[in-house]
Scaffold this motif. Structure first.
Motif, PDB file in Angstrom:
ATOM      1  N   TYR A 190       0.822  -1.220   0.000  1.00  0.00           N
ATOM      2  CA  TYR A 190       0.000   0.000   0.000  1.00  0.00           C
ATOM      3  C   TYR A 190       0.848   1.258   0.000  1.00  0.00           C
ATOM      4  CZ  TYR A 190       1.391   0.279   4.854  1.00  0.00           C
ATOM      5  OH  TYR A 190       2.155   0.363   5.994  1.00  0.00           O
ATOM      6  N   GLY A 212      -4.822   3.372  -6.395  1.00  0.00           N
ATOM      7  CA  GLY A 212      -5.105   2.751  -5.116  1.00  0.00           C
ATOM      8  C   GLY A 212      -6.587   2.684  -4.794  1.00  0.00           C
ATOM      9  N   VAL A 219      -0.632   2.919  -5.271  1.00  0.00           N
ATOM     10  CA  VAL A 219      -0.040   1.810  -4.525  1.00  0.00           C
ATOM     11  C   VAL A 219       0.966   1.142  -5.461  1.00  0.00           C
ATOM     12  CG1 VAL A 219      -2.033   1.470  -3.024  1.00  0.00           C
ATOM     13  CG2 VAL A 219      -1.922   0.264  -5.216  1.00  0.00           C
TER      14      VAL A 219
END
Length: 225
Positions: A190, A212, A219
């Motif tokens: 992440y 993301g 990410v």
């Protein structure tokens, strides 16, 4: 270990846990399930299934709540693709606390207690397509062991954020992780901070930036040569 951690509800209705020692949540407060599904399943597991046709070996840094393992077990069962899953965790959640998490109810699964109750340092078959090994300890110790190098197709890198655990985001750590992977193996995380990207590249990874989940612009997926 009792840490005074507490369960919180995130924006998508799924639970996370707040760890007061590190002042960190185990998952995004903007959606625990959405984050894990995007970062580790869509960008990691699904891509690994596409790239590799044999039984899949997955390594997770940070077993935590068990959500990533649970999602992986569900996906492996749905696809009928065998997954052998190794997770390292230095600070396990108390089982009584883990049993309060709402992931099974949310996802329609019944594996969460099995995952948390599985013994440490032993192969445990959760179902016909998912076998778990949990290792309690520090990544720095586990990732350099004699039994792991070159074994894995995929790494879920889900350590606490660099500001809480900077020692887990260094070039040296990523070199150790690279050594766990087979050629063409994947790492997803992440965290997309610039120095994390640079450390991954210095360790031999090719770094890809991907959109993301909620409130997270980028990410990472990294590929080892």
């Amino acid at each position: 270990m009792k840490t005074g951690s507490r369960i919180v509800i995130t924006a998508d209705g799924s639970h996370s846990v707040y760890h007061p020692v590190f002042n960190q949540h185990y998952h995004s407060i903007f959606g625990a399930w959405q984050e894990s599904q995007r970062v580790f399943i869509e960008l990691g597991l699904e891509e690994a299934f596409r790239r590799f046709s044999d039984d899949l070996f997955v390594f997770e840094m940070g077993f935590g709540t068990g959500l990533n393992a649970l999602l992986t077990a569900r996906e492996a069962g749905q696809r009928q693709r065998p997954v052998f899953y190794t997770a390292v965790e230095a600070y396990p959640l108390p089982i009584a606390e883990a049993q309060q998490l709402n992931f099974d109810a949310l996802l329609g699964t019944n594996y969460l207690s099995l995952l948390h109750e599985a013994p440490w340092d032993a192969l445990t078959e959760i179902h016909s397509y998912f076998t778990l090994t949990k290792r309690q300890g520090l990544l720095q110790d586990v990732a350099t062991g004699d039994t792991l190098p070159g074994r894995f197709h995929l790494v879920y890198y889900d350590a606490f954020a660099p500001e809480a655990q900077p020692e887990l985001w260094t070039e040296d750590i990523f070199r150790n992780i690279a050594g766990l992977l087979r050629p063409g193996g994947l790492l997803t995380t992440y965290c997309s901070k610039g120095y994390v990207q640079r450390n991954l590249k210095a360790a031999g990874f090719t770094v890809e930036k991907h959109a993301g989940p909620a409130r997270k612009r980028e990410v990472l997926r990294a590929v080892i040569g």
